[in-house]
Design an enzyme around this catalytic site. Structure first.
Site, PDB file in Angstrom:
ATOM      1  N   CYS A  94       0.457  -0.997  -0.739  1.00 18.24           N
ATOM      2  CA  CYS A  94      -0.746  -0.252  -0.360  1.00 18.24           C
ATOM      3  C   CYS A  94      -1.839  -1.299  -0.286  1.00 18.24           C
ATOM      4  O   CYS A  94      -2.237  -1.853  -1.306  1.00 18.24           O
ATOM      5  CB  CYS A  94      -1.119   0.821  -1.379  1.00 18.24           C
ATOM      6  SG  CYS A  94      -2.716   1.561  -0.977  1.00 18.24           S
ATOM      7  N   CYS A 105      -5.426   0.118  -2.024  1.00 16.45           N
ATOM      8  CA  CYS A 105      -5.554   0.428  -3.459  1.00 16.45           C
ATOM      9  C   CYS A 105      -4.182   0.331  -4.097  1.00 16.45           C
ATOM     10  O   CYS A 105      -3.617  -0.762  -4.148  1.00 16.45           O
ATOM     11  CB  CYS A 105      -6.237   1.763  -3.709  1.00 16.45           C
ATOM     12  SG  CYS A 105      -5.762   3.122  -2.634  1.00 16.45           S
ATOM     13  N   SER A 106      -3.611   1.436  -4.543  1.00 13.69           N
ATOM     14  CA  SER A 106      -2.326   1.315  -5.222  1.00 13.69           C
ATOM     15  C   SER A 106      -1.462   2.550  -4.987  1.00 13.69           C
ATOM     16  O   SER A 106      -0.734   2.978  -5.874  1.00 13.69           O
ATOM     17  CB  SER A 106      -2.535   1.100  -6.720  1.00 13.69           C
ATOM     18  OG  SER A 106      -3.343   2.140  -7.235  1.00 13.69           O
ATOM     19  N   CYS A 107      -1.544   3.149  -3.782  1.00 12.73           N
ATOM     20  CA  CYS A 107      -0.751   4.326  -3.469  1.00 12.73           C
ATOM     21  C   CYS A 107       0.735   4.015  -3.685  1.00 12.73           C
ATOM     22  O   CYS A 107       1.222   2.968  -3.243  1.00 12.73           O
ATOM     23  CB  CYS A 107      -0.981   4.767  -2.027  1.00 12.73           C
ATOM     24  SG  CYS A 107      -2.692   5.256  -1.707  1.00 12.73           S
TER      25      CYS A 107
HETATM   26 FE    FE Z   1      -3.903   3.379  -1.367  1.00 16.57          FE
END
Ligand code: FE
Length: 199
Positions: A107, A110-112
């Site tokens: 991602c 962000c950190s999906c």
């Molecule tokens: Fe994300």
């Protein structure tokens, strides 16, 4: 690569993080839990409990060609059939690795991450270094994970977002023909389902 990112989720996950930190501090202060115990719970969700679900999906796909077909056509429904669905995994797309194609997931903003099948993302997945570099120089990043891919292998990098989460279907290792789905499940690593490792 299009990345139509809805940042509402980033905001609410930051709120959740602050609340979780506050709760953690309170529990430690009251002597109800130690940081070691919290670290161990987080480790289990990152490495064992979370990815075990994805491993069961992969093992079933390896064992059952019609399930595999369904999984690749409609990941969301086929994964829900195993009982895994919901938050941070409402729409799932499964990417099949082959001798000629290697898929890896990131991602960039962000950190999906697909919570229902992989649990919590590891720290490196959330790091700026991984998010920025795997798109620009995927082969180099993969080699740093210990995965050297032949020049003939096409590397595809998939950028997760708040809508779609990806799960890599790794290649079934050779010499595993006689194994049951339960035995196969134990062979599937978290990193192979993100695409930074092979089995
Ligand atoms: Fe994300």
């Amino acid at each position: 690569m299009g990345h139509d990112h809805d940042h509402h989720h980033a905001h609410s996950s930051a709120d959740a993080e602050i609340r979780a930190k506050a709760l953690e501090s309170l529990l430690i202060e009251k002597g109800l839990i130690s940081t070691d115990v919290i670290d161990e719970i987080v480790r289990q969700y990152e490495e064992d409990i979370g990815p075990m679900n994805g491993a069961r999906v992969v093992a079933r796909a390896w064992s059952d060609p019609s399930y595999k077909k369904w999984l690749l056509e409609d990941g969301t429904a086929a994964i829900a059939d195993m009982g895994y669905s919901g938050k941070e995994g409402a729409k799932m797309v499964v990417l099949e690795n082959s001798p000629s194609t290697h898929n890896v997931v990131v991602c960039t903003l962000c950190s999906c991450y697909p919570w229902p099948v992989l649990g919590l993302p590891p720290n490196w997945y959330k790091s700026y270094a991984y998010r920025s570099r795997v798109v620009r120089e995927p082969r180099k990043v993969l080699s740093e994970f210990g995965l050297e891919l032949d020049e003939s292998v096409e590397v595809r990098v998939w950028d997760s977002n708040s809508e779609i989460r990806y799960l890599v279907l790794p290649e079934r290792p050779e010499g595993t023909d006689g194994l049951s789905a339960d035995e196969l499940t134990k062979l599937v690593s978290r990193d192979s389902m993100i695409g930074v490792a092979k089995l």
